[in-house]
Write an enzyme that holds these catalytic residues in place. Structure first.
Site, PDB file in Angstrom:
ATOM      1  N   CYS A  14       0.992  -0.978   0.061  1.00  0.00           N
ATOM      2  CA  CYS A  14       0.042   0.103   0.027  1.00  0.00           C
ATOM      3  C   CYS A  14       0.879   1.210  -0.315  1.00  0.00           C
ATOM      4  O   CYS A  14       2.156   1.236   0.414  1.00  0.00           O
ATOM      5  CB  CYS A  14      -0.943   0.050   0.986  1.00  0.00           C
ATOM      6  SG  CYS A  14      -2.142   1.502   1.228  1.00  0.00           S
ATOM      7  N   ASP A  36       0.411   3.745   1.702  1.00  0.00           N
ATOM      8  CA  ASP A  36       0.385   4.115   3.318  1.00  0.00           C
ATOM      9  C   ASP A  36       1.844   4.317   3.754  1.00  0.00           C
ATOM     10  O   ASP A  36       2.478   3.378   3.756  1.00  0.00           O
ATOM     11  CB  ASP A  36      -0.144   3.125   4.229  1.00  0.00           C
ATOM     12  CG  ASP A  36      -0.816   3.772   5.560  1.00  0.00           C
ATOM     13  OD1 ASP A  36       0.057   4.028   6.288  1.00  0.00           O
ATOM     14  OD2 ASP A  36      -2.066   3.843   5.958  1.00  0.00           O
ATOM     15  N   ARG A  60       3.029   4.484   6.463  1.00  0.00           N
ATOM     16  CA  ARG A  60       3.445   3.602   7.782  1.00  0.00           C
ATOM     17  C   ARG A  60       3.957   2.247   7.454  1.00  0.00           C
ATOM     18  O   ARG A  60       4.432   1.439   8.357  1.00  0.00           O
ATOM     19  CB  ARG A  60       2.379   3.457   8.744  1.00  0.00           C
ATOM     20  CG  ARG A  60       1.723   4.879   9.234  1.00  0.00           C
ATOM     21  CD  ARG A  60       0.420   4.641   9.873  1.00  0.00           C
ATOM     22  NE  ARG A  60      -0.827   4.477   8.985  1.00  0.00           N
ATOM     23  CZ  ARG A  60      -2.024   4.056   9.231  1.00  0.00           C
ATOM     24  NH1 ARG A  60      -2.380   4.260  10.655  1.00  0.00           N
ATOM     25  NH2 ARG A  60      -2.854   3.929   8.278  1.00  0.00           N
ATOM     26  N   HIS A 115      -2.423  -4.049   5.136  1.00  0.00           N
ATOM     27  CA  HIS A 115      -2.251  -3.699   6.571  1.00  0.00           C
ATOM     28  C   HIS A 115      -3.489  -3.283   7.229  1.00  0.00           C
ATOM     29  O   HIS A 115      -4.444  -3.075   6.384  1.00  0.00           O
ATOM     30  CB  HIS A 115      -0.998  -2.696   6.443  1.00  0.00           C
ATOM     31  CG  HIS A 115      -1.556  -1.383   5.994  1.00  0.00           C
ATOM     32  ND1 HIS A 115      -2.147  -0.526   6.561  1.00  0.00           N
ATOM     33  CD2 HIS A 115      -1.703  -1.029   4.697  1.00  0.00           C
ATOM     34  CE1 HIS A 115      -2.599   0.647   5.503  1.00  0.00           C
ATOM     35  NE2 HIS A 115      -2.210   0.356   4.616  1.00  0.00           N
ATOM     36  N   CYS A 129      -6.294   0.483   6.829  1.00  0.00           N
ATOM     37  CA  CYS A 129      -6.173   0.873   5.366  1.00  0.00           C
ATOM     38  C   CYS A 129      -7.207   2.010   4.950  1.00  0.00           C
ATOM     39  O   CYS A 129      -8.269   1.464   4.869  1.00  0.00           O
ATOM     40  CB  CYS A 129      -6.074  -0.271   4.432  1.00  0.00           C
ATOM     41  SG  CYS A 129      -5.654  -0.041   2.599  1.00  0.00           S
TER      42      CYS A 129
END
Length: 216
Positions: free
Chosen positions: A42, A44, A46, A103, A106
């Protein structure tokens, strides 16, 4: 981070580590890249795959997009960034493993489940259509977990969408051929941001099982 000064400083440290002190790794990488693993993750901030797995440059070929989705094989005249990258990793780099890394928390899957949020200037022009790739996962979750809280449904959809992307990978002839020949393996991981645990899908049990437990 108000400006990019920290990033520039980080690049200087990268130079010191790989171009000043010990140049052996990049002496090899200057010639070619030979990653054995394709990671589809992703966007993202993190869940950076290289950071999470403590890999060196050149170890992973990484594709990142909203909700770590893979579209089905669709050879046409449209633009297919994910499919092009998958094709390059499999056919030109000859990776031995494809790992889809999803994850918790999301935002893409939350958008799919809740149909809320968007740009200040109007509706989402691209995100809604993109995450609709995971609509079959959403429909399955809402049917099987209709009486469960939204948090449980969303987590289930995050995991189900990973498995849907695995199925979509097998619609690519070049991938199916290699999987059947035993030269390419497909794996599904799920990073639990809340606990720090890593889960891996076990096809025998049909469940995501703990691969690395939460830190004590």
């Amino acid at each position: 981070m108000k400006d990019l000064t920290a990033l520039v400083s980080g690049f200087r440290r990268f130079q010191e580590n790989f171009f000043s002190e010990d140049t052996r790794l990049f002496d090899q990488l200057k010639k070619a890249q030979r990653p054995k693993v394709l990671v589809i993750a992703c966007c993202d901030s993190r869940v950076d795959p290289s950071l999470l797995t403590d890999c060196d440059p050149g170890d992973l070929f990484v594709i990142r997009n909203v909700a770590n989705l893979v579209p089905p094989y669709q050879p046409d005249a449209h633009y297919h960034g994910v499919s092009a990258a998958v094709e390059y990793a499999v056919c030109f780099l000859n990776v031995e493993h494809i790992l889809i890394m999803g994850h918790s928390q999301c935002g893409g899957i939350q958008s799919l489940m809740e149909k809320s949020g968007g740009c200040e200037d109007g509706d989402n022009e691209f995100i809604d259509n993109w995450v609709s790739l995971a609509s079959p996962a959403k429909e399955m979750v809402l049917k099987e977990l209709a009486d469960k809280p939204k948090e449980i449904q969303t987590r289930a959809c995050e995991q189900a969408s990973i498995l849907l992307s695995l199925e979509n990978l097998l619609t690519f002839p070049q991938i199916l051929k290699r999987v059947e020949a035993g030269t390419l393996s497909l794996q599904a991981w799920y990073v639990d941001i809340q606990t720090g645990a890593l889960l891996s899908y076990n096809p025998k049990s049909g469940e995501f099982e703990v691969l690395v437990n939460r830190p004590q």
